[in-house]
Design a protein around this motif. Structure first.
Motif, PDB file in Angstrom:
ATOM      1  N   ASN A 262     -15.152  62.762 -43.456  1.00  0.00           N
ATOM      2  CA  ASN A 262     -15.146  64.007 -42.682  1.00  0.00           C
ATOM      3  C   ASN A 262     -14.094  64.958 -43.233  1.00  0.00           C
ATOM      4  O   ASN A 262     -13.240  64.563 -44.033  1.00  0.00           O
ATOM      5  N   CYS A 263     -14.134  66.213 -42.750  1.00  0.00           N
ATOM      6  CA  CYS A 263     -13.163  67.216 -43.174  1.00  0.00           C
ATOM      7  C   CYS A 263     -13.003  68.265 -42.081  1.00  0.00           C
ATOM      8  O   CYS A 263     -13.920  68.485 -41.277  1.00  0.00           O
ATOM      9  N   CYS A 264     -11.840  68.926 -42.065  1.00  0.00           N
ATOM     10  CA  CYS A 264     -11.594  69.996 -41.101  1.00  0.00           C
ATOM     11  C   CYS A 264     -10.500  70.919 -41.629  1.00  0.00           C
ATOM     12  O   CYS A 264      -9.570  70.473 -42.306  1.00  0.00           O
ATOM     13  N   PHE A 265     -10.610  72.220 -41.320  1.00  0.00           N
ATOM     14  CA  PHE A 265      -9.625  73.214 -41.715  1.00  0.00           C
ATOM     15  C   PHE A 265      -8.554  73.367 -40.636  1.00  0.00           C
ATOM     16  O   PHE A 265      -8.803  73.102 -39.459  1.00  0.00           O
ATOM     17  N   THR A 266      -7.368  73.836 -41.071  1.00  0.00           N
ATOM     18  CA  THR A 266      -6.380  74.306 -40.101  1.00  0.00           C
ATOM     19  C   THR A 266      -6.827  75.676 -39.610  1.00  0.00           C
ATOM     20  O   THR A 266      -7.714  76.313 -40.186  1.00  0.00           O
ATOM     21  N   HIS A 270      -5.685  77.684 -44.576  1.00  0.00           N
ATOM     22  CA  HIS A 270      -4.960  77.406 -45.820  1.00  0.00           C
ATOM     23  C   HIS A 270      -4.985  75.929 -46.200  1.00  0.00           C
ATOM     24  O   HIS A 270      -4.813  75.585 -47.361  1.00  0.00           O
ATOM     25  N   PHE A 271      -5.199  75.064 -45.207  1.00  0.00           N
ATOM     26  CA  PHE A 271      -5.134  73.626 -45.465  1.00  0.00           C
ATOM     27  C   PHE A 271      -6.405  72.952 -44.970  1.00  0.00           C
ATOM     28  O   PHE A 271      -7.004  73.361 -43.979  1.00  0.00           O
ATOM     29  N   LEU A 272      -6.793  71.910 -45.692  1.00  0.00           N
ATOM     30  CA  LEU A 272      -7.979  71.130 -45.355  1.00  0.00           C
ATOM     31  C   LEU A 272      -7.592  69.671 -45.236  1.00  0.00           C
ATOM     32  O   LEU A 272      -6.905  69.125 -46.105  1.00  0.00           O
ATOM     33  N   LEU A 281      -5.875  59.521 -44.432  1.00  0.00           N
ATOM     34  CA  LEU A 281      -6.222  60.929 -44.296  1.00  0.00           C
ATOM     35  C   LEU A 281      -5.329  61.710 -45.253  1.00  0.00           C
ATOM     36  O   LEU A 281      -4.179  61.332 -45.475  1.00  0.00           O
ATOM     37  N   LYS A 282      -5.867  62.798 -45.815  1.00  0.00           N
ATOM     38  CA  LYS A 282      -5.084  63.620 -46.730  1.00  0.00           C
ATOM     39  C   LYS A 282      -5.205  65.088 -46.339  1.00  0.00           C
ATOM     40  O   LYS A 282      -6.264  65.538 -45.878  1.00  0.00           O
ATOM     41  N   ILE A 283      -4.110  65.819 -46.528  1.00  0.00           N
ATOM     42  CA  ILE A 283      -4.083  67.248 -46.252  1.00  0.00           C
ATOM     43  C   ILE A 283      -3.886  67.984 -47.568  1.00  0.00           C
ATOM     44  O   ILE A 283      -2.951  67.690 -48.318  1.00  0.00           O
ATOM     45  N   TRP A 284      -4.781  68.935 -47.845  1.00  0.00           N
ATOM     46  CA  TRP A 284      -4.799  69.652 -49.116  1.00  0.00           C
ATOM     47  C   TRP A 284      -4.518  71.133 -48.903  1.00  0.00           C
ATOM     48  O   TRP A 284      -5.040  71.737 -47.971  1.00  0.00           O
ATOM     49  N   CYS A 297      -0.889  67.385 -50.453  1.00  0.00           N
ATOM     50  CA  CYS A 297       0.487  67.653 -50.061  1.00  0.00           C
ATOM     51  C   CYS A 297       0.976  66.671 -49.005  1.00  0.00           C
ATOM     52  O   CYS A 297       2.179  66.448 -48.868  1.00  0.00           O
ATOM     53  N   VAL A 298       0.059  66.081 -48.233  1.00  0.00           N
ATOM     54  CA  VAL A 298       0.420  65.076 -47.229  1.00  0.00           C
ATOM     55  C   VAL A 298      -0.640  63.980 -47.246  1.00  0.00           C
ATOM     56  O   VAL A 298      -1.835  64.261 -47.260  1.00  0.00           O
ATOM     57  N   THR A 299      -0.210  62.723 -47.254  1.00  0.00           N
ATOM     58  CA  THR A 299      -1.107  61.579 -47.130  1.00  0.00           C
ATOM     59  C   THR A 299      -0.696  60.770 -45.911  1.00  0.00           C
ATOM     60  O   THR A 299       0.447  60.321 -45.815  1.00  0.00           O
ATOM     61  N   LEU A 300      -1.614  60.601 -44.972  1.00  0.00           N
ATOM     62  CA  LEU A 300      -1.336  59.870 -43.737  1.00  0.00           C
ATOM     63  C   LEU A 300      -1.906  58.467 -43.859  1.00  0.00           C
ATOM     64  O   LEU A 300      -3.113  58.293 -44.024  1.00  0.00           O
ATOM     65  N   MET A 301      -1.029  57.479 -43.769  1.00  0.00           N
ATOM     66  CA  MET A 301      -1.424  56.079 -43.923  1.00  0.00           C
ATOM     67  C   MET A 301      -0.922  55.257 -42.742  1.00  0.00           C
ATOM     68  O   MET A 301      -0.153  55.735 -41.921  1.00  0.00           O
TER      69      MET A 301
END
Length: 455
Positions: A262-266, A270-272, A281-284, A297-301
């Protein structure tokens, strides 16, 4: 021949057919000085199968069981203790996290999708049973069953106030989302590995991009400006399509180690965020393209024990919610990149999650055929959350740019100088990097075009 056991004669002033406990009470009322020997008392108590502690537990457990929604609680006079007094709260109470919740039952198969609508007063859900239901978010009752019912399983549902229409497509549709302005609908196509964008007003085709990915799509969504479409796939890639220019703006290959679910925008666009079967989960940063050099820029583990199925940003990006195949809903602190709280209670996979605009409610749809509505308004007052913050030495501040709350370490000597959240800081850094690179490029061009002084 076995000898018969010797039975002592019953006392004359007692009836042998009365229970021992009644005999003891009767004996006390007639003769206060008379008491049963301790041996007889122990023997009598031994005949009862349940101990006193077990009896208390059996009466107390139904009142504390978060899944026993329809069970009546025992009478207060049989269970009341001074330390058990609690204020009456909305919904049911989950004993460990103290998060109130409401279980909404009505679907007969997997609930695949859930969304808030009508100013967060209603909830919309779709199911593999082919039904789409509208719920009252406060009491959990069904407001409406949409008809006519689809002929197959509903994988995703979305709502707009403008009009209701039906569109058939020759291939299997795995995702369907309205644009925030209500003008477009984007469909994710399974067989064609592409996206199909249509005009919501007259159902005309805006874009049809076949073979957009190497493998089947899993999800797609619009950005807040309704100008870009992000799509993710089993091929582990991320693509963003521009509706106006009809071109692919960016492609991130091998974004995860497994399929992206899945994916979602802020809210800024600016961030996905992407969720994956690799349990992360990763934030790009898709605004500046800095991911080309630094990756996510962020990896949630360490938030889910299995595949992550869904993700959703809060409106102010202060936190993120994800659902997983481990039957839990995780609430993430985006600033510090750790799991703030885990909501447990579903009996099967969590298929989808959603957050209300006021950040007070979370919806979760599950394979267990239910939708859960969680009240997280007082999440920061939960002892477990407070303990996490104390352990990490965090304090909460407010971003001067986007006004969203963010956390900083109290032990950090530079914490007082930090006035922006992590996303605003990264965005500013990327913009300054782009500006410096652009100025250097312009300077080099000017040097190349300037005449040679020696010539």
């Amino acid at each position: 021949m076995a000898s018969q056991p010797r039975v002592p004669p019953a006392p004359q002033n007692r009836k042998s057919n009365l229970p021992l406990s009644l005999l003891h009470i009767r004996d006390v009322t007639h003769r206060r000085s008379s008491k049963l020997p301790w041996v007889d008392v122990v023997r009598a108590c031994g005949r009862f199968r349940l101990s006193l502690l077990q009896v208390r537990r059996s009466r107390l457990l139904p009142s504390l069981n978060p899944l026993a929604v329809g069970d009546e609680s025992p009478p207060p006079d049989t269970l009341w203790m001074p330390w058990m007094t609690q204020k009456v709260l909305w919904g049911d109470q989950e004993p460990l996290s103290k998060i109130p919740f409401k279980i909404m039952r009505g679907h007969e198969h997997i609930v695949s999708s859930c969304n808030f609508c009508v100013d967060d007063t209603k909830a919309l859900s779709g199911s593999y049973d082919g039904t789409v239901k509208l719920w009252d978010a406060m009491d959990g009752s069904i407001v409406r069953d949409f008809e006519p019912m689809p002929e197959g399983p509903v994988l995703e549902c979305s709502i707009t106030a403008d009009s209701r229409w039906k569109l058939s497509h020759e291939t299997f549709i795995v995702s369907a989302k309205f644009s925030p302005d209500g003008k477009y609908v984007v469909l994710g196509l399974d067989v064609d590995n592409g996206i199909f964008i249509i005009d919501a007003k007259d159902s005309t085709t805006v874009s049809c991009i076949k073979d957009h990915h190497m493998m089947s799509l899993t999800a797609c969504c619009f950005d807040p400006d309704s100008q870009r479409v992000a799509s993710v796939s089993f091929d582990r890639s991320i693509k963003i399509w521009d509706v106006t220019s009809q071109t692919t703006l960016l492609t991130i290959t091998k974004a995860h180690n497994n399929a992206i679910s899945n994916c979602c925008f802020t809210f800024s666009g600016h961030f996905l965020c992407t969720s994956s079967w690799d349990k992360t989960l990763k934030i790009w940063n898709v605004h500046t393209g800095e991911f080309r050099n630094r990756g996510a820029c962020v990896t949630l583990m360490q938030g889910h024990e299995g595949c992550v199925s869904s993700c959703h940003f809060a409106r102010d990006t202060s936190f993120l919610v994800s659902g997983g195949f481990d039957k839990t809903v995780a609430i993430w602190d985006v600033e510090e990149g750790y799991r703030k709280l885990s909501l447990k209670g579903h009996n099967d996979w969590v298929m989808d999650v959603s957050i209300s605009n006021n950040k007070k409610w979370i919806l979760s749809a599950s394979k267990d055929r239910t939708v859960r509505l969680w009240n997280i308004e007082e999440i920061d007052q939960i002892p477990l959350v407070i303990e996490h913050k104390k352990t990490r030495g965090l304090k909460v501040k407010q971003c001067e740019e986007c006004d969203s709350p963010f956390s900083t370490y109290e032990s950090d000597i530079f914490s007082e100088t930090v006035t922006k959240c992590v996303l605003c800081r990264m965005n500013a850094t990327d913009l300054s990097t782009e500006a410096s690179q652009s100025s250097e490029w312009e300077a080099s061009l000017s040097r190349e075009s300037s005449p040679d002084e020696d010539g």
